[in-house]
Design a protein around this motif. Sequence first.
Motif, short mmCIF file in Angstrom:
data_model
loop_
_atom_site.label_atom_id
_atom_site.label_comp_id
_atom_site.label_asym_id
_atom_site.label_seq_id
_atom_site.Cartn_x
_atom_site.Cartn_y
_atom_site.Cartn_z
N TYR A 170 0.78 -1.34 0.49
CA TYR A 170 -0.35 0.15 0.08
C TYR A 170 0.41 1.47 -0.12
CZ TYR A 170 -3.22 -3.20 1.38
OH TYR A 170 -4.24 -4.58 1.52
N ALA A 171 2.37 0.90 -0.08
CA ALA A 171 2.78 2.33 -0.33
C ALA A 171 2.86 3.24 -1.48
CB ALA A 171 4.68 1.99 -0.47
N ASP A 176 -8.08 7.82 8.90
CA ASP A 176 -7.66 6.42 7.90
C ASP A 176 -7.22 6.10 8.35
OD1 ASP A 176 -9.26 8.34 5.78
OD2 ASP A 176 -7.20 8.84 4.79
N LEU A 177 -6.03 5.96 9.12
CA LEU A 177 -5.50 4.39 9.76
C LEU A 177 -6.37 3.81 10.43
CD1 LEU A 177 -2.20 6.48 10.39
CD2 LEU A 177 -2.63 5.47 8.47
N ASN A 178 -7.73 4.67 11.22
CA ASN A 178 -7.70 3.49 12.21
C ASN A 178 -8.94 2.46 11.37
OD1 ASN A 178 -7.27 4.21 14.80
ND2 ASN A 178 -8.10 6.00 14.77
N ASP A 179 -9.67 3.15 9.96
CA ASP A 179 -10.21 2.30 9.59
C ASP A 179 -9.91 1.89 8.75
OD1 ASP A 179 -12.60 4.08 9.98
OD2 ASP A 179 -12.81 5.56 9.20
N THR A 182 -11.39 -5.67 6.18
CA THR A 182 -10.28 -6.93 5.94
C THR A 182 -10.43 -6.85 4.21
OG1 THR A 182 -12.53 -8.21 5.30
CG2 THR A 182 -10.35 -8.61 7.08
N ASP A 183 -11.28 -5.56 3.32
CA ASP A 183 -11.24 -5.52 1.75
C ASP A 183 -10.31 -4.72 1.51
OD1 ASP A 183 -11.80 -4.07 -0.45
OD2 ASP A 183 -14.57 -3.78 -0.01
N ALA A 239 -6.23 -0.25 0.87
CA ALA A 239 -5.37 0.35 -0.57
C ALA A 239 -6.27 2.41 -0.49
CB ALA A 239 -5.47 0.11 -1.32
N GLN A 240 -7.65 2.30 -0.37
CA GLN A 240 -7.83 3.74 -0.61
C GLN A 240 -7.25 4.31 0.49
OE1 GLN A 240 -8.59 5.35 -3.44
NE2 GLN A 240 -9.01 7.09 -1.90
N LEU A 241 -7.82 4.20 1.79
CA LEU A 241 -7.36 4.70 2.78
C LEU A 241 -6.39 4.66 3.48
CD1 LEU A 241 -10.01 2.01 5.50
CD2 LEU A 241 -10.71 5.31 4.86
#
Length: 512
Positions: free
Chosen positions: A320-321, A447-450, A455-456, A461-463
């Motif tokens: 996810y980088a 974003d980091l928490n969500d 598990t999607d 990746a979007q978050l």
Amino acid sequence: MTIRTTGKWLLTAGLLGSCAAAPAFAAKDAVIAVGSNFTTLDPYDANDTLSQAVAKSFYQGLFGFDKDMKLVNVLAESYQASPDGLTWTIKLRPGIRFQDGTEFNAEAVKVNLDRASDEDNHLKRYNLFKHIATTEAIDASTVKITLKQPFSAFINILAHPAAAMISPTALKKYGKEIGFHPVGTGPYQFVTWNQTDFVKVKKWDGYWKKGYPKLDSITWRPIVDNNTRAAMLQTGVANFAFPIPYEQAKLLEKNGKLDLVSTPSIMQRYISFNVTQKPFDNPKVREAINYAINRQALSKVAFAGYATPATGIVPPSIAYAQRYPAIEYNPAKARELLKEAGYANGFSTTLWSSHNHSTAQKVLQFTQQQLAQIGIKVKVTAMDAGQRAAEVEGKGQKESGVRMFYTGWSASTGEADWALTPLFATASWPPAIFNTAFYSNEQVDNDLNDALKTTDSAKKAQLYKDAQDRIWNDRPWAPLVVEKLISANTKSLTGFYMMPDTSFNFDEADLK
């Protein structure tokens, strides 16, 4: 062969003499020269990878990573997660004991995770385990861990070097002093820690993996000076050295008695700005400094080309980088931004480093010279482990003296959460963890928490993309380079190598 130093021959000779005068160790004693001191031998209370890497001598976790950072079972045989991601059931290997004779079982796991997840214990790695609600021993070989919320990276957390299993008997006996009296299930048994000179471990005959370890002992020696580490290797005083001084890599490569090894890394080097303090509360100042640093030149000057300019705030090999256009070297643009920010004549500030070895000092000197060209006068300080722990890790925002801070981070869980949350979440401000920029962005936190609640993969990746985009635009850092790891060993030492997170793997280590 003549070893050139930087005017420190007396220091070098003294250290070599100290090594030579040490007690005679066993026939298969490997001497490992490393770049800085150790902060503690309690992995749950260490923020530096080196201390945790050394602790792998005597400690093991339920899970770990192989040389490609892929998850492997260690003290655990298997695991299963509930569909809602809240409950994790782990089966343990039977018949294992700690080095003090205590049985390794589900109750031992519970004792360790209860300690790690208790905020009142004030352990530096608490943030790794804070999502644990309860740990239950179902039977001797079955552990059930219930989380406070879904945490999709939880098994990676249990594979982190911090998640070691410590003897409950030793924990009860030594309490907060366990960092000086480690007792684990690992291949080597702790012997002594001379805090200024070395850590020594010896082969443990009761190790559960038959036929291992192959070495009789390992002596870990912190050697700050790059040239001294190289000299120890070339004279046979050390069998392995890391980091290798980049400027000496080509020379060591020609030595027929040594193997020079370059391996991929997830180590990102950066300078954080304390965004709560002037002038770094002004985003134009932070942007100016980013324009003022020539990363290509830095890679050549400080790392002899064994590094690549940063393409983001997360190393490319981490899932996810996000990659961004190269940061332009433009001193004229930097001066223009400083003028717009109200600092046309520049300003004076400090730049601290989390390490004081020669490579770090080169980075400091290079940065000092670059910033001087745009009118920023920088006083540099290269810290040892004790200074870093006291002045950086141990102080909160109000009392912190941090302004600019040069350091590095490797996501030792092998996934994006640990590459972002410890460094950018509001909850990660020191002394909680390592957000030395004291950066805070509510949407980034969300974003980091969500991302941990789903598990999607596409949603995750979007978050993580949104979080990284916001951080990149806010510029709480000057991302610098991603290192390549350069180590060297005598040809007589086999099976000892660097991991991408800058820790070591020595499971198969042997001396011919």
